[in-house]
Scaffold this motif. Sequence first.
Motif, PDB file in Angstrom:
ATOM      1  N   PRO A  72       0.817  -1.205   0.000  1.00 38.98           N
ATOM      2  CA  PRO A  72       0.000   0.000   0.000  1.00 38.98           C
ATOM      3  C   PRO A  72       0.861   1.270   0.000  1.00 38.98           C
ATOM      4  O   PRO A  72       1.837   1.376   0.747  1.00 38.98           O
ATOM      5  CB  PRO A  72      -0.799  -0.099   1.303  1.00 38.98           C
ATOM      6  N   ARG A  73       0.473   2.194  -0.870  1.00 39.67           N
ATOM      7  CA  ARG A  73       1.133   3.497  -0.997  1.00 39.67           C
ATOM      8  C   ARG A  73       0.065   4.581  -0.905  1.00 39.67           C
ATOM      9  O   ARG A  73      -1.094   4.331  -1.201  1.00 39.67           O
ATOM     10  CB  ARG A  73       1.858   3.608  -2.344  1.00 39.67           C
ATOM     11  N   PRO A  74       0.427   5.789  -0.535  1.00 40.12           N
ATOM     12  CA  PRO A  74      -0.569   6.870  -0.459  1.00 40.12           C
ATOM     13  C   PRO A  74      -1.250   7.132  -1.798  1.00 40.12           C
ATOM     14  O   PRO A  74      -0.624   7.065  -2.847  1.00 40.12           O
ATOM     15  CB  PRO A  74       0.265   8.084  -0.034  1.00 40.12           C
ATOM     16  N   ASP A  75      -2.543   7.395  -1.747  1.00 36.17           N
ATOM     17  CA  ASP A  75      -3.302   7.829  -2.919  1.00 36.17           C
ATOM     18  C   ASP A  75      -4.157   9.008  -2.459  1.00 36.17           C
ATOM     19  O   ASP A  75      -3.631  10.093  -2.307  1.00 36.17           O
ATOM     20  CB  ASP A  75      -4.126   6.682  -3.508  1.00 36.17           C
ATOM     21  N   LEU A  76      -5.445   8.824  -2.171  1.00 34.54           N
ATOM     22  CA  LEU A  76      -6.227   9.930  -1.622  1.00 34.54           C
ATOM     23  C   LEU A  76      -5.817  10.227  -0.180  1.00 34.54           C
ATOM     24  O   LEU A  76      -5.945  11.354   0.287  1.00 34.54           O
ATOM     25  CB  LEU A  76      -7.723   9.623  -1.702  1.00 34.54           C
ATOM     26  N   ALA A  77      -5.351   9.219   0.515  1.00 36.57           N
ATOM     27  CA  ALA A  77      -4.803   9.429   1.859  1.00 36.57           C
ATOM     28  C   ALA A  77      -3.309   9.679   1.715  1.00 36.57           C
ATOM     29  O   ALA A  77      -2.614   8.916   1.052  1.00 36.57           O
ATOM     30  CB  ALA A  77      -5.044   8.204   2.740  1.00 36.57           C
ATOM     31  N   GLU A  78      -2.823  10.756   2.323  1.00 33.95           N
ATOM     32  CA  GLU A  78      -1.385  11.029   2.230  1.00 33.95           C
ATOM     33  C   GLU A  78      -0.596  10.215   3.245  1.00 33.95           C
ATOM     34  O   GLU A  78       0.576   9.947   3.052  1.00 33.95           O
ATOM     35  CB  GLU A  78      -1.091  12.521   2.353  1.00 33.95           C
ATOM     36  N   ASN A  79      -1.268   9.810   4.332  1.00 34.68           N
ATOM     37  CA  ASN A  79      -0.628   8.929   5.309  1.00 34.68           C
ATOM     38  C   ASN A  79      -1.702   8.318   6.203  1.00 34.68           C
ATOM     39  O   ASN A  79      -2.867   8.713   6.147  1.00 34.68           O
ATOM     40  CB  ASN A  79       0.449   9.660   6.124  1.00 34.68           C
ATOM     41  N   GLY A  96      -6.339  19.888  -0.775  1.00 37.17           N
ATOM     42  CA  GLY A  96      -6.372  20.492  -2.102  1.00 37.17           C
ATOM     43  C   GLY A  96      -6.870  19.601  -3.219  1.00 37.17           C
ATOM     44  O   GLY A  96      -6.861  20.002  -4.374  1.00 37.17           O
ATOM     45  N   VAL A  97      -7.328  18.389  -2.916  1.00 38.28           N
ATOM     46  CA  VAL A  97      -7.842  17.492  -3.947  1.00 38.28           C
ATOM     47  C   VAL A  97      -9.263  17.926  -4.307  1.00 38.28           C
ATOM     48  O   VAL A  97     -10.073  18.244  -3.432  1.00 38.28           O
ATOM     49  CB  VAL A  97      -7.849  16.028  -3.461  1.00 38.28           C
ATOM     50  N   THR A  98      -9.552  17.945  -5.600  1.00 38.32           N
ATOM     51  CA  THR A  98     -10.901  18.281  -6.054  1.00 38.32           C
ATOM     52  C   THR A  98     -11.416  17.193  -6.994  1.00 38.32           C
ATOM     53  O   THR A  98     -10.633  16.486  -7.625  1.00 38.32           O
ATOM     54  CB  THR A  98     -10.951  19.635  -6.801  1.00 38.32           C
ATOM     55  N   TRP A  99     -12.726  17.096  -7.065  1.00 35.52           N
ATOM     56  CA  TRP A  99     -13.378  16.214  -8.023  1.00 35.52           C
ATOM     57  C   TRP A  99     -13.267  16.852  -9.395  1.00 35.52           C
ATOM     58  O   TRP A  99     -12.944  18.035  -9.513  1.00 35.52           O
ATOM     59  CB  TRP A  99     -14.841  16.005  -7.634  1.00 35.52           C
ATOM     60  N   HIS A 100     -13.562  16.096 -10.441  1.00 36.36           N
ATOM     61  CA  HIS A 100     -13.476  16.623 -11.807  1.00 36.36           C
ATOM     62  C   HIS A 100     -14.357  17.845 -12.020  1.00 36.36           C
ATOM     63  O   HIS A 100     -14.092  18.645 -12.901  1.00 36.36           O
ATOM     64  CB  HIS A 100     -13.835  15.541 -12.830  1.00 36.36           C
ATOM     65  N   ASP A 101     -15.409  17.988 -11.224  1.00 36.94           N
ATOM     66  CA  ASP A 101     -16.291  19.148 -11.369  1.00 36.94           C
ATOM     67  C   ASP A 101     -15.821  20.348 -10.538  1.00 36.94           C
ATOM     68  O   ASP A 101     -16.497  21.362 -10.457  1.00 36.94           O
ATOM     69  CB  ASP A 101     -17.735  18.794 -11.034  1.00 36.94           C
ATOM     70  N   GLY A 102     -14.657  20.218  -9.901  1.00 39.29           N
ATOM     71  CA  GLY A 102     -14.079  21.319  -9.147  1.00 39.29           C
ATOM     72  C   GLY A 102     -14.469  21.378  -7.682  1.00 39.29           C
ATOM     73  O   GLY A 102     -13.906  22.163  -6.916  1.00 39.29           O
ATOM     74  N   ASP A 140     -12.734  15.694  11.078  1.00 41.91           N
ATOM     75  CA  ASP A 140     -12.604  16.940  10.318  1.00 41.91           C
ATOM     76  C   ASP A 140     -12.602  16.596   8.835  1.00 41.91           C
ATOM     77  O   ASP A 140     -12.691  15.425   8.465  1.00 41.91           O
ATOM     78  CB  ASP A 140     -11.353  17.741  10.739  1.00 41.91           C
ATOM     79  N   ASP A 141     -12.529  17.613   7.990  1.00 42.11           N
ATOM     80  CA  ASP A 141     -12.649  17.403   6.542  1.00 42.11           C
ATOM     81  C   ASP A 141     -11.535  16.555   5.939  1.00 42.11           C
ATOM     82  O   ASP A 141     -11.700  16.015   4.841  1.00 42.11           O
ATOM     83  CB  ASP A 141     -12.675  18.748   5.810  1.00 42.11           C
ATOM     84  N   LEU A 142     -10.401  16.440   6.625  1.00 42.21           N
ATOM     85  CA  LEU A 142      -9.268  15.711   6.053  1.00 42.21           C
ATOM     86  C   LEU A 142      -8.840  14.510   6.890  1.00 42.21           C
ATOM     87  O   LEU A 142      -7.741  13.992   6.713  1.00 42.21           O
ATOM     88  CB  LEU A 142      -8.080  16.665   5.852  1.00 42.21           C
ATOM     89  N   THR A 143      -9.710  14.055   7.783  1.00 39.14           N
ATOM     90  CA  THR A 143      -9.379  12.896   8.615  1.00 39.14           C
ATOM     91  C   THR A 143     -10.519  11.894   8.600  1.00 39.14           C
ATOM     92  O   THR A 143     -11.679  12.266   8.744  1.00 39.14           O
ATOM     93  CB  THR A 143      -9.098  13.323  10.074  1.00 39.14           C
ATOM     94  N   VAL A 144     -10.164  10.626   8.405  1.00 40.37           N
ATOM     95  CA  VAL A 144     -11.129   9.524   8.458  1.00 40.37           C
ATOM     96  C   VAL A 144     -10.579   8.482   9.416  1.00 40.37           C
ATOM     97  O   VAL A 144      -9.406   8.100   9.320  1.00 40.37           O
ATOM     98  CB  VAL A 144     -11.345   8.880   7.065  1.00 40.37           C
ATOM     99  N   VAL A 145     -11.429   8.027  10.326  1.00 38.56           N
ATOM    100  CA  VAL A 145     -11.039   6.998  11.279  1.00 38.56           C
ATOM    101  C   VAL A 145     -11.949   5.785  11.096  1.00 38.56           C
ATOM    102  O   VAL A 145     -13.168   5.913  11.179  1.00 38.56           O
ATOM    103  CB  VAL A 145     -11.135   7.505  12.733  1.00 38.56           C
ATOM    104  N   PHE A 146     -11.337   4.656  10.811  1.00 42.77           N
ATOM    105  CA  PHE A 146     -12.067   3.398  10.734  1.00 42.77           C
ATOM    106  C   PHE A 146     -11.936   2.727  12.107  1.00 42.77           C
ATOM    107  O   PHE A 146     -10.829   2.403  12.533  1.00 42.77           O
ATOM    108  CB  PHE A 146     -11.467   2.475   9.670  1.00 42.77           C
ATOM    109  N   ARG A 147     -13.049   2.519  12.795  1.00 42.17           N
ATOM    110  CA  ARG A 147     -13.083   1.767  14.050  1.00 42.17           C
ATOM    111  C   ARG A 147     -13.434   0.333  13.679  1.00 42.17           C
ATOM    112  O   ARG A 147     -14.405   0.089  12.961  1.00 42.17           O
ATOM    113  CB  ARG A 147     -14.132   2.335  15.005  1.00 42.17           C
TER     114      ARG A 147
END
Length: 188
Positions: A72-79, A96-102, A140-147
């Motif tokens: 596994p390497r970073p993609d949408l998650a930077e770490n 700073g990632v955006t969808w194709h529609d901006g 927050d907008d840039l953090t996801v936690v899987f429990r």
Amino acid sequence: MIWRFLVLALAATLASIDADAAEQPKRGGAAIVAVQGDPGHLNPAISTAGPLHAIAGSIHNGLVALDQDGTPRPDLAENWSIAPDGRSATFRLRAGVTWHDGRPFGSADVKFSFEKALFRFHARARAGLAPVVAAIETPDDLTVVFRLHRPHPALLRQLDVTEAPIIPRHVHEGTDMALSAASARPIG
């Protein structure tokens, strides 16, 4: 005898051209790839069909990407970090990632992708991840936690674009994803 010389000279010239082409890639153009079967739609979060993923994998991303060795390497998650007890995994998303529609990409898209699409419609995510994931939190907008209910050593390898593609919440929320026009016009 001369024809042998000409064939050898031509082969040497072609080898030289091939070597030069390999050193200087040509930018632009189009690639034509044969896909066996009609993908039907281009929403990889609601199907595990091969033809669909052959195309949609170039449009969408996962939290991680797997390199040629399956690492596994970073993609949408930077770490990311895994708790010492193995029962939670925290992902820091790229800013700073955006969808194709901006529109901006964020943790709400990840939570939506898993809870409203992958765990309901994507056979491998539903069978391999849903039973292990107790909750998905977005502090927050840039953090996801899987429990997790229990440690799951395969978690990272199950978060690439083939196993867990992320789709835009703002496009798919409130739609019947199997019938929605949005699934035929992907925004990745």
